[in-house]
Design an enzyme around this catalytic site. Structure first.
Site, PDB file in Angstrom:
ATOM      1  N   TYR A 164       0.797  -1.224   0.000  1.00  0.00           N
ATOM      2  CA  TYR A 164       0.000   0.000   0.000  1.00  0.00           C
ATOM      3  C   TYR A 164       0.834   1.280   0.000  1.00  0.00           C
ATOM      4  O   TYR A 164       0.270   2.370  -0.056  1.00  0.00           O
ATOM      5  CB  TYR A 164      -0.915   0.012   1.235  1.00  0.00           C
ATOM      6  CG  TYR A 164      -2.188  -0.791   1.048  1.00  0.00           C
ATOM      7  CD1 TYR A 164      -2.153  -2.179   0.967  1.00  0.00           C
ATOM      8  CD2 TYR A 164      -3.423  -0.162   0.953  1.00  0.00           C
ATOM      9  CE1 TYR A 164      -3.310  -2.914   0.795  1.00  0.00           C
ATOM     10  CE2 TYR A 164      -4.590  -0.893   0.778  1.00  0.00           C
ATOM     11  CZ  TYR A 164      -4.527  -2.265   0.700  1.00  0.00           C
ATOM     12  OH  TYR A 164      -5.676  -2.991   0.523  1.00  0.00           O
ATOM     13  N   LYS A 198       2.485 -15.550   3.003  1.00  0.00           N
ATOM     14  CA  LYS A 198       2.644 -16.322   1.767  1.00  0.00           C
ATOM     15  C   LYS A 198       4.153 -16.564   1.617  1.00  0.00           C
ATOM     16  O   LYS A 198       4.764 -16.275   0.582  1.00  0.00           O
ATOM     17  CB  LYS A 198       2.043 -15.471   0.640  1.00  0.00           C
ATOM     18  CG  LYS A 198       1.581 -16.156  -0.606  1.00  0.00           C
ATOM     19  CD  LYS A 198       0.758 -17.390  -0.485  1.00  0.00           C
ATOM     20  CE  LYS A 198       0.931 -18.161  -1.787  1.00  0.00           C
ATOM     21  NZ  LYS A 198       0.534 -19.545  -1.757  1.00  0.00           N
ATOM     22  N   ASP A 254      -3.683 -18.400   1.620  1.00  0.00           N
ATOM     23  CA  ASP A 254      -4.647 -19.093   0.746  1.00  0.00           C
ATOM     24  C   ASP A 254      -5.366 -20.185   1.531  1.00  0.00           C
ATOM     25  O   ASP A 254      -6.599 -20.317   1.468  1.00  0.00           O
ATOM     26  CB  ASP A 254      -3.974 -19.642  -0.526  1.00  0.00           C
ATOM     27  CG  ASP A 254      -2.677 -20.394  -0.266  1.00  0.00           C
ATOM     28  OD1 ASP A 254      -2.168 -20.377   0.878  1.00  0.00           O
ATOM     29  OD2 ASP A 254      -2.151 -21.025  -1.217  1.00  0.00           O
ATOM     30  N   ASP A 267      -6.852  -6.879   4.110  1.00  0.00           N
ATOM     31  CA  ASP A 267      -7.967  -6.282   3.371  1.00  0.00           C
ATOM     32  C   ASP A 267      -8.847  -7.383   2.781  1.00  0.00           C
ATOM     33  O   ASP A 267     -10.076  -7.370   2.931  1.00  0.00           O
ATOM     34  CB  ASP A 267      -7.414  -5.380   2.259  1.00  0.00           C
ATOM     35  CG  ASP A 267      -8.528  -4.767   1.425  1.00  0.00           C
ATOM     36  OD1 ASP A 267      -9.501  -4.281   2.022  1.00  0.00           O
ATOM     37  OD2 ASP A 267      -8.423  -4.793   0.186  1.00  0.00           O
ATOM     38  N   ASP A 292     -12.886  -8.924   3.982  1.00  0.00           N
ATOM     39  CA  ASP A 292     -14.111  -8.958   3.171  1.00  0.00           C
ATOM     40  C   ASP A 292     -14.696 -10.368   3.219  1.00  0.00           C
ATOM     41  O   ASP A 292     -15.914 -10.552   3.293  1.00  0.00           O
ATOM     42  CB  ASP A 292     -13.849  -8.535   1.713  1.00  0.00           C
ATOM     43  CG  ASP A 292     -14.186  -7.053   1.477  1.00  0.00           C
ATOM     44  OD1 ASP A 292     -13.973  -6.239   2.398  1.00  0.00           O
ATOM     45  OD2 ASP A 292     -14.667  -6.715   0.368  1.00  0.00           O
TER      46      ASP A 292
END
Ligand code: NAD
Ligand code: IPM
Ligand code: MN
Length: 354
Positions: A137, A188, A221, A245, A249
């Site tokens: 970001y 990850k 994942d 983020d 959701d």
């Protein structure tokens, strides 16, 4: 001394939900005597389109030095496709105030809102600690040979030792204070060897400082897979900016939708520093101006704001009232009711007042 709350209604459904949130704050001021001053700021797409203003330095300075909290609706308007103004405001607050912990509770408040087979509300109850000042970001990068067949586009992913450590510490501190015995860290590292090896190392090191709390690693994942398959083992999840983020959701879907998810952006290590509060949802342009937006995410966000300012117990009180309203179907369509934004807010305010 009174506490100054800066209000940035923003775009789309932002003004509608912030208006209802303001009514709730007004109730706390007038009926409970909470010493809060509200400061309405005209920032967002309309202002930008009118005079080019995004996030002025005078406003940033006053927020930093005089405000106790910021309540933000949502920023994002299809009339401004680049969204540079939105990043100025949102990241001006998050980065400018060094609000490194984006705390996003994922708590379902009604069984019928949980979309998972054979699961109920109590099965969805965890908090995501999203790193909020670094990662992909930071807007370091650029484009080269744009518009040609040879074009190159780069966004750098920044992970500092300090940044990684402080969000992991915030997650462990929260787990300790809440009596949880596990913190999951999602990365990850199997693909992003350099950056996420740092996360792995710092996570293992910080975990040793918290005997009695297990630090468990999970690839992001797989985390998405587990959260849908069985969210019950998860209590506290810490992760980077981008993954946080995305995962929240997904979390919002487990709660019954984006209209049900609140969040806090805080500088967790210095109590009393100004913090920023916003629903997880965006400006939902197709719903704007139609009295369709669910105001509950904004109300839950007000609960987090009040608790942060020292009015302890208000987050839980507002959550309980929303749970009861959902039970009575006094809610908007996205969560199975038939009320508009205003009527759902009226009913909730009456419930809190009663
Ligand atoms: P969104 O969160 O606005 O909408 C996603 C879905 O959730 C839509 O179906 C929408 O109708 C629904 N939804 C969202 N909030 C709701 C509510 N309160 N009640 C009922 N339904 C609700 O995400 P998007 O469509 O990807 O983004 C729209 C704009 O908002 C974009 O410009 C995006 O960048 C911006 N955005 C801003 C913020 C923020 O300011 N904090 C957060 C997310 C997205
Ligand atoms: C959020 C939003 C923002 C983010 C966007 C609007 C930049 O999705 O607050 O969840 O990615 O942080
Ligand atoms: Mn988001």
């Amino acid at each position: 001394m009174s506490k100054l709350i800066a209000l940035i209604a923003g775009d789309g459904i932002g003004p509608e939900v912030v208006f209802q949130a303001t009514r709730l704050l007004d109730w706390y001021r007038n009926k409970r005597g909470y010493d809060l001053d509200l400061w309405h700021l005209d920032l967002g797409a309309d202002r930008f389109l009118r005079d080019g203003t995004t996030y002025p330095k005078e406003v940033a300075d006053r927020i930093e030095h005089e405000a106790s909290a910021v309540l933000l609706g949502a920023i994002g308007d299809p009339r401004v496709p680049s969204l540079d103004y939105a990043r100025d405001i949102l990241f001006g607050l998050r980065f400018g105030l060094d609000l490194y912990a984006n705390i996003r509770p994922v708590r379902a408040l009604a069984d019928r809102l949980v979309p998972l087979k054979d699961r109920c509300a109590k099965d969805v109850n965890f908090v995501v600690f999203r790193e909020n000042t670094e990662g992909i970001y930071v807007n370091i990068g650029g484009q080269f040979k744009r518009g040609t067949v040879d074009e190159v586009a780069i966004n750098e992913d920044i992970n500092t030792r300090k940044g990684v450590e402080r969000i992991i510490v915030a997650a462990f501190e929260y787990a300790k204070a809440s009596g949880h015995n596990v913190v999951h860290m999602a990365d990850k590292s199997n693909a992003m060897r350099h950056a996420h090896e740092l996360w792995q190392r710092v996570f293992a090191e910080v975990a040793t400082r918290y005997p009695g709390i297990a630090g468990k690693h999970v690839y992001v994942d797989a985390l998405c897979f587990y959260l849908v398959q069985d969210p019950t083992p998860f209590k506290v999840i810490v992760t980077n900016n981008l993954f946080g983020d995305i995962v929240t959701d997904l979390g919002a879907a487990l709660q019954g939708g984006l209209g049900m998810a609140g969040s806090a952006n805080v500088h967790a290590s210095v109590p009393g520093r100004v913090a920023m509060f916003e629903p997880v949802h965006g400006s939902a342009p197709p719903l704007a101006g139609k009295d369709l937006a669910n105001p509950f995410a904004a109300f839950l966000t007000v609960g987090m704001l009040l608790d942060h300012l020292g009015y302890k117990g208000e987050e839980a009180r507002i959550e309980t009232a929303i749970g009861e309203a959902l039970e009575a179907r006094q809610c908007t369509r996205d969560v199975g009711g038939e009320l508009g934004t205003r009527a759902a807010a009226d009913a909730l305010l009456a419930r809190i007042a009663g």
